[in-house]
Design a protein around this motif. Structure first.
Motif, PDB file in Angstrom:
ATOM      1  N   LEU A  41       0.840  -1.198   0.000  1.00  0.00           N
ATOM      2  CA  LEU A  41       0.000   0.000   0.000  1.00  0.00           C
ATOM      3  C   LEU A  41       0.874   1.246   0.000  1.00  0.00           C
ATOM      4  O   LEU A  41       2.022   1.200   0.437  1.00  0.00           O
ATOM      5  N   PRO A  42       0.340   2.348  -0.456  1.00  0.00           N
ATOM      6  CA  PRO A  42       1.024   3.610  -0.203  1.00  0.00           C
ATOM      7  C   PRO A  42       1.178   3.747   1.314  1.00  0.00           C
ATOM      8  O   PRO A  42       0.193   3.578   2.050  1.00  0.00           O
ATOM      9  N   GLY A  43       2.404   4.010   1.777  1.00  0.00           N
ATOM     10  CA  GLY A  43       2.683   3.849   3.204  1.00  0.00           C
ATOM     11  C   GLY A  43       2.598   5.116   4.029  1.00  0.00           C
ATOM     12  O   GLY A  43       2.726   5.070   5.249  1.00  0.00           O
ATOM     13  N   THR A  44       2.391   6.256   3.402  1.00  0.00           N
ATOM     14  CA  THR A  44       2.355   7.491   4.183  1.00  0.00           C
ATOM     15  C   THR A  44       1.053   8.237   3.985  1.00  0.00           C
ATOM     16  O   THR A  44       1.036   9.425   3.650  1.00  0.00           O
ATOM     17  N   GLY A  45      -0.031   7.526   4.202  1.00  0.00           N
ATOM     18  CA  GLY A  45      -1.335   8.178   4.303  1.00  0.00           C
ATOM     19  C   GLY A  45      -2.059   8.386   2.993  1.00  0.00           C
ATOM     20  O   GLY A  45      -3.143   8.977   2.979  1.00  0.00           O
ATOM     21  N   GLY A  46      -1.487   7.902   1.890  1.00  0.00           N
ATOM     22  CA  GLY A  46      -2.065   8.191   0.583  1.00  0.00           C
ATOM     23  C   GLY A  46      -3.518   7.777   0.450  1.00  0.00           C
ATOM     24  O   GLY A  46      -4.363   8.573   0.048  1.00  0.00           O
ATOM     25  N   LEU A  47      -3.817   6.541   0.810  1.00  0.00           N
ATOM     26  CA  LEU A  47      -5.190   6.055   0.609  1.00  0.00           C
ATOM     27  C   LEU A  47      -6.170   6.878   1.434  1.00  0.00           C
ATOM     28  O   LEU A  47      -7.232   7.282   0.951  1.00  0.00           O
ATOM     29  N   THR A  53      -9.864  10.804  13.587  1.00  0.00           N
ATOM     30  CA  THR A  53      -9.428  11.903  12.733  1.00  0.00           C
ATOM     31  C   THR A  53      -8.617  11.309  11.583  1.00  0.00           C
ATOM     32  O   THR A  53      -8.295  10.122  11.578  1.00  0.00           O
ATOM     33  N   LEU A  54      -8.293  12.162  10.635  1.00  0.00           N
ATOM     34  CA  LEU A  54      -7.412  11.730   9.548  1.00  0.00           C
ATOM     35  C   LEU A  54      -6.160  11.065  10.117  1.00  0.00           C
ATOM     36  O   LEU A  54      -5.725  10.010   9.639  1.00  0.00           O
ATOM     37  N   GLN A  55      -5.585  11.681  11.143  1.00  0.00           N
ATOM     38  CA  GLN A  55      -4.333  11.154  11.696  1.00  0.00           C
ATOM     39  C   GLN A  55      -4.532   9.793  12.361  1.00  0.00           C
ATOM     40  O   GLN A  55      -3.729   8.886  12.171  1.00  0.00           O
ATOM     41  N   THR A  56      -5.587   9.660  13.157  1.00  0.00           N
ATOM     42  CA  THR A  56      -5.779   8.349  13.800  1.00  0.00           C
ATOM     43  C   THR A  56      -6.109   7.303  12.748  1.00  0.00           C
ATOM     44  O   THR A  56      -5.767   6.135  12.903  1.00  0.00           O
ATOM     45  N   LYS A  57      -6.780   7.714  11.680  1.00  0.00           N
ATOM     46  CA  LYS A  57      -7.070   6.746  10.622  1.00  0.00           C
ATOM     47  C   LYS A  57      -5.799   6.325   9.897  1.00  0.00           C
ATOM     48  O   LYS A  57      -5.634   5.162   9.525  1.00  0.00           O
ATOM     49  N   VAL A  58      -4.905   7.275   9.685  1.00  0.00           N
ATOM     50  CA  VAL A  58      -3.642   6.925   9.024  1.00  0.00           C
ATOM     51  C   VAL A  58      -2.868   5.937   9.893  1.00  0.00           C
ATOM     52  O   VAL A  58      -2.403   4.905   9.427  1.00  0.00           O
ATOM     53  N   PHE A  59      -2.763   6.223  11.186  1.00  0.00           N
ATOM     54  CA  PHE A  59      -1.961   5.348  12.041  1.00  0.00           C
ATOM     55  C   PHE A  59      -2.704   4.065  12.410  1.00  0.00           C
ATOM     56  O   PHE A  59      -2.115   3.008  12.541  1.00  0.00           O
ATOM     57  N   GLY A  60      -4.004   4.181  12.631  1.00  0.00           N
ATOM     58  CA  GLY A  60      -4.719   3.050  13.201  1.00  0.00           C
ATOM     59  C   GLY A  60      -5.220   2.077  12.173  1.00  0.00           C
ATOM     60  O   GLY A  60      -5.195   0.862  12.376  1.00  0.00           O
ATOM     61  N   ARG A  61      -5.700   2.580  11.058  1.00  0.00           N
ATOM     62  CA  ARG A  61      -6.323   1.717  10.062  1.00  0.00           C
ATOM     63  C   ARG A  61      -5.324   1.420   8.941  1.00  0.00           C
ATOM     64  O   ARG A  61      -4.948   0.281   8.696  1.00  0.00           O
ATOM     65  N   LEU A  62      -4.852   2.501   8.326  1.00  0.00           N
ATOM     66  CA  LEU A  62      -3.992   2.332   7.162  1.00  0.00           C
ATOM     67  C   LEU A  62      -2.682   1.643   7.530  1.00  0.00           C
ATOM     68  O   LEU A  62      -2.253   0.698   6.871  1.00  0.00           O
ATOM     69  N   SER A  63      -2.032   2.115   8.611  1.00  0.00           N
ATOM     70  CA  SER A  63      -0.745   1.526   8.977  1.00  0.00           C
ATOM     71  C   SER A  63      -0.906   0.072   9.387  1.00  0.00           C
ATOM     72  O   SER A  63      -0.023  -0.749   9.131  1.00  0.00           O
ATOM     73  N   ALA A  64      -2.030  -0.259  10.030  1.00  0.00           N
ATOM     74  CA  ALA A  64      -2.234  -1.649  10.433  1.00  0.00           C
ATOM     75  C   ALA A  64      -2.321  -2.546   9.207  1.00  0.00           C
ATOM     76  O   ALA A  64      -1.713  -3.612   9.149  1.00  0.00           O
TER      77      ALA A  64
END
Lengths: 547, 547
Positions: free
Chosen positions: B166-172, B502-513
């Motif tokens: 996946l794009p690893g720095t919040g792209g999706l 928030t966008l940030q928690t989604k990036v760290f919590g969902r996307l990064s997982a």
């Protein structure tokens, strides 16, 4: 091949009794009756087979027992509520099996909350004995958790300390998000294998109330009846019997009355075709009720539900689901009118509920979904939700023969009757951040739109004319089927839920993603991992690096 | 050992120029200057070293160039903006390195949005050439994306089709949540390696505007100046020079002026001790400004930031961070008063911003955090945020010697000055769903609370008296250090963020997982995985099972 249909007479693990407004669903697992060989379902632990019966029982309460307004869940063994998912089964399962098992069990628990929220069917956990892991997660899915205070019974989430994995059916999310347990107390709770007795459990918010053994059943009765008050579930209605599904299965696929699934294993693709009813829907509640389980919206939803579950469990390598529809548009719209007009009638409301939960399964399925809107299709109203649930929609444009060109139609069903797991209509989610486009779509409701109009309205992804259509579709299928299955799963789970999250999207999107990662790590499932070694007496070996 | 301090004179990859209200940060990667041997940073691709300079440059703009209100990010090579993270570096990295790398790069991009939202420092991506993957993700973190329309330049997120990740720095998340690209168009975009040219990119919402090459710099200038208007950043202030950190490092740990990190490798534990200032803080903006980078809140924040980054990168096996404080409570409260009273002054505002971003690093660190509130500690106001960021707080109760007993104090800083990544104060998050408890805490602001009072107020997890204290702490440490590191990471990422995302928690919590899961799967990183084989000419081999 795993099947998901059950009949109450054949239940091995559950007993259903109904008394007035209250049903009691008693978990009494037959430890010899695991779905697969190799493990015993001791301590009221469950495997997929136990949960398939659970799912069936809930479905029957909704439709066959409309007078029930509260369901009490309790344990049928001595001082034992439920010990959660069977660990030996998990330890012996493949990664894919574990993840799919957790998905189905999550959906069943989410379905309880769905029924509570939308349809007034309430749930009480009567924790009459040890309640651990997935057992406590069943309780967490209830509206109220009542616990026997006998100075020995505890609730616990011991997955992390005992197995090196996370609670897999929403436990972490529900503890802090639903029960609003302070996060440091949740941390204490979820890292201890010992569990928490009634007094502390109540103080921390892990349960709602407790009573001594001799007063417990009275407390349960009181709370169950209190929850039933004000429920829109009818007090004196007859139920609708859910008869057996019309279903044949062979190498080529699955065929039901209104749904057909064809399997193309060499291209890793399944095509799900939903047929519109052959005639218009009855429009009065009486006629609809008289149609019973043959009423198309219900019959179709049951078939589609079964098809999704079967594909997910039995055909993991078919990564692309192509969604098609077939038949007269007008009959789908007629069914939609009947749904919208009679939504206050319990049977219609429950049918809408089943449609809502069935469509929600698409959103959390780790499969790519392409809607293909070709000639003879009927992506209208209720069936347009299939296109809205899809990752992409391809639509055929027939410039030379306008009469034969496929059209889509929006109706009332698309504007709030069937919210997705994010709690919004699929159109709202689709046009997240673009309220003007949503409003424009609302104004087009009832008007057939051809491919050009649908594309302009933002309702389909690609419009393609006759000359290009076959190549366009073929290339789209081939391309999707060539991509990394894992990366697609992560992509789809990220793109399908823009905007605000709900408990359900958090369970599937955040918690499940972490759980999948943990499941896949040697610390859990390697030869010396904690899940693998559980019960062997050997200590797990951890790579201590924090990632 | 990786260090995170840089000086502009030594930058190898970035050029910073300032003209009035607009700074231009030009990425011109020295392909020979990778942080590790074995790869060349071709096509303006980056590794951790490039990003450390980026982080440093942003920090200096905030403090050393207060007159800058808009930062233009652009590429310094011919028709090349940025090709994203270097793939050969990723392919050769361990799982832990990849995840930690993505975390730091995510924090830097989130930090841009943090500065834009809270402090009026705006960002413009001037996409003057090919912009792929992590390159486009840098652009996504900007307030506006401008793109040259030369009929060949594209933006793309080709990670999935090219690398199976996946794009690893919040792209999706940013494509659908921030830019509000319709999710089916996002699906098309993120599954195609080809990318999208300016006209379509603008139509889909992937960029804000485009111009032909000869008009591009004028468009960028106009938009940068428009964004600068109304910024609270001062037009005529002098900057504060960020001098070198006072830092010594050896086997035992890291020592800074106000922060000390001691390493206990055999027990897999690091203790981070923050010392309060030796004297009260200056209270006027002039005196504070005169103190410059020696002002305790700034100096301490820089040291703590460096310590966190160093521990995460260099000490992955130390899974438990024990947070301690030391010194006079009154001096911490004095610093808090100075922060709150002068928050409108640019220098104080930026110091608050750095504190906010530094504390937010704790919440997304995959480490267990225990605050230990013992004798001589000063968990007051600003430093009580450390306890609030922790997974648990242990506090010593000294019943026999009230004067020596540790106390905690809340002040204005705890009620909204330093929101976490979920956008709320840590107290709000702690008492999510319990507004009455939050209100009661507010009423106790300014009053020292001993362990009993703090426990009653819900502000600490465990209070323990003198007799039990040493054992209590020791057992707590040992127990935590014995648990599965992976399961703890998933647990903490789930419990730390109750309620709205928030966008940030989604990036760290969902996307990064999901990304972590994908990174860990053979389809990406196995010997025949797509990431591993990239550039070799060999085709990846996928297990087609969808999980």
């Amino acid at each position: 091949m795993i099947t998901f249909e059950r009949r109450p007479d054949d239940y091995r693990h559950w007993r259903l009794t109904v008394e007035g407004r209250v049903a009691t669903l008693t978990l009494d697992v037959d430890e010899e009756a695991g779905l697969a060989p190799g493990y015993k379902l001791k301590l009221n632990s469950y495997d997929l087979g136990v949960d398939i019966e659970f799912h069936d029982a809930l479905q029957r309460i909704r439709f066959e027992h409309p007078e029930v307004a509260t369901v009490v869940l309790t344990g049928g063994k001595d001082r034992m509520f439920c010990a959660g998912a069977n660990i030996y089964m998990l330890g012996a399962s493949t990664h894919g099996w574990k993840v799919n098992f957790c998905k189905f069990t999550n959906e069943t628990r989410n379905g309880m909350e769905d029924s509570s929220r939308y349809d007034g069917l309430k749930f009480v956990a009567a924790v009459n004995g040890a309640c651990a892991g997935g057992g406590y997660e069943i309780a967490l899915a209830c509206d109220e958790i009542l616990m026997v205070d006998d100075r020995s019974t505890v609730v616990s989430l011991p997955e992390l300390p005992l197995l090196g994995v996370l609670p897999g059916t929403g436990g972490l999310t529900r503890v802090v998000d639903k029960r609003k347990v302070r996060r440091d107390l949740a941390d204490l709770f979820c890292t201890s294998a010992d569990g928490v007795r009634a007094d502390r459990a109540k103080q921390w918010g892990l349960i709602d109330d407790a009573a001594t053994p001799n007063r417990f059943s009275e407390l349960v009765r009181q709370r169950a009846e209190a929850l039933a008050e004000g429920s829109p579930r009818p007090t004196d209605a007859q139920g609708i019997r859910l008869g057996p599904l019309e279903r044949t299965a062979d190498e080529a696929g699955l065929r039901y009355g209104h749904v057909e699934v064809s399997l193309d294993r060499s291209n890793r693709r399944a095509t799900i075709t939903v047929r519109s009813p052959a005639s218009p829907s009855p429009q009065s509640a009486e006629e609809i009720f008289a149609a019973g389980d043959a009423w198309w919206p219900l019959a179709m939803a049951r078939e589609l539900d079964d098809a999704i579950l079967s594909l997910r469990t039995n055909e993991p390598a078919l990564g692309l689901w192509v969604l098609k529809t077939e038949g007269p548009v007008e009959n789908v719209l007629s069914a939609g009118r009947a749904l919208a007009a009679n939504r206050a009638h319990w049977f219609v409301r429950e049918t809408i509920g089943l449609l809502r939960r069935t469509l929600a399964r698409f959103e959390v399925s780790s499969r790519s979904l392409y809607a293909v809107i070709g000639q003879g299709s009927c992506f209208a109203g209720l069936l347009f939700e299939l296109a809205l649930a899809a990752d992409r929609a391809y639509m055929l444009s027939l410039l030379d023969d306008e009469d034969a060109a496929p059209v889509i139609v929006l109706d009332e069903v698309n504007f709030g009757l069937l919210p997705g797991v994010d709690g919004r209509s699929r159109l709202e989610t689709r046009f997240f951040g673009h309220p003007g486009v949503l409003e424009a779509a609302r104004e087009r409701a009832g008007q057939p739109m051809d491919a050009e109009a649908a594309l302009r309205a933002g309702l389909v992804t690609i419009a393609s004319d006759e000359l290009d259509w076959d190549d366009e579709i073929r290339l789209a299928f081939e391309e999707r089927a060539s991509l990394s299955p894992d990366a697609l799963t992560g992509l789809e789970a990220s793109l399908r839920f823009p905007g605000a999250e709900t408990l359900q999207t958090k369970v599937f999107g955040r918690l499940s993603a972490w759980q999948n990662w943990v499941f896949n790590r040697p610390n859990a499932t390697g030869e010396r991992g904690a899940l693998k070694l559980f019960g062997s007496g050997a200590k797990p070996h951890f790579d201590w690096e924090r990632v």
